[in-house]
Design a protein around this motif. Structure first.
Motif, short mmCIF file in Angstrom:
data_model
loop_
_atom_site.label_atom_id
_atom_site.label_comp_id
_atom_site.label_asym_id
_atom_site.label_seq_id
_atom_site.Cartn_x
_atom_site.Cartn_y
_atom_site.Cartn_z
N ARG A 152 0.83 -1.21 0.00
CA ARG A 152 0.00 0.00 0.00
C ARG A 152 0.86 1.26 0.00
NH1 ARG A 152 -4.25 -1.51 4.61
NH2 ARG A 152 -5.22 0.47 4.10
N GLN A 178 -5.95 6.07 0.85
CA GLN A 178 -5.13 4.97 1.36
C GLN A 178 -4.36 5.39 2.61
OE1 GLN A 178 -4.39 1.67 0.81
NE2 GLN A 178 -6.18 1.64 -0.51
N TYR A 238 2.25 1.79 -3.45
CA TYR A 238 1.21 2.38 -4.30
C TYR A 238 1.12 3.88 -4.06
CZ TYR A 238 -3.40 3.62 -6.03
OH TYR A 238 -4.43 4.24 -6.68
N ILE A 239 1.07 4.27 -2.80
CA ILE A 239 0.95 5.68 -2.43
C ILE A 239 2.15 6.47 -2.94
CG2 ILE A 239 1.03 7.26 -0.44
CD1 ILE A 239 -0.66 5.04 1.04
N HIS A 288 -6.80 8.74 -4.49
CA HIS A 288 -6.72 7.39 -3.93
C HIS A 288 -5.56 7.26 -2.94
CE1 HIS A 288 -10.00 5.84 -6.24
NE2 HIS A 288 -9.46 6.31 -7.35
N SER A 289 -4.51 8.01 -3.14
CA SER A 289 -3.40 7.99 -2.19
C SER A 289 -3.80 8.65 -0.88
CB SER A 289 -2.18 8.68 -2.79
OG SER A 289 -1.70 7.95 -3.89
N GLY A 303 -6.72 5.35 5.47
CA GLY A 303 -7.02 3.97 5.84
C GLY A 303 -5.89 3.33 6.62
N ILE A 304 -4.67 3.54 6.17
CA ILE A 304 -3.51 2.99 6.87
C ILE A 304 -3.43 3.56 8.28
CG2 ILE A 304 -0.97 3.12 6.95
CD1 ILE A 304 -1.04 2.68 3.89
#
Length: 95
Positions: free
Chosen positions: A57, A73, A60-61, A69-70, A76-77
């Motif tokens: 993840r 994310q 991705y970020i 979306h980053s 969320g993390i």
């Protein structure tokens, strides 16, 4: 200085073109919180408190900074980590 939650809200207000400086501060604040918390724990606890697929993840970020979306994310993390760390501490104190 803004809280992580306030930075998140501000970033979402202009999610199509987020403030890059604010985004960098937001990411840094989350990673600093994670690092500080992990520093205070035994190394064997890290696997229990880091969110699922943490490395993937984060890759991705970091490959797509400043995108909606980053931002999502990162939030969320941060939420998952905070919950897992609290749960781990509670369980550890019971032992």
């Amino acid at each position: 200085m803004m809280t992580i939650e306030a930075m998140y809200e501000k970033l979402l207000e202009n999610a199509r073109r987020p403030d890059r400086k604010l985004y960098d501060e937001y990411e840094h604040a989350i990673l600093a919180h994670i690092d500080a918390t992990l520093h205070d724990m035994d190394a064997d606890a890290h696997i229990h408190v880091l969110p699922f697929n943490y490395q993937e993840r984060m890759a991705y970020i970091q490959s797509r900074p400043y995108q909606y979306h980053s931002i999502i994310q990162l939030k969320g993390i941060h939420e998952e980590f905070t919950k897992k760390a609290a749960s781990y501490r509670i369980r550890k104190n019971r032992d």
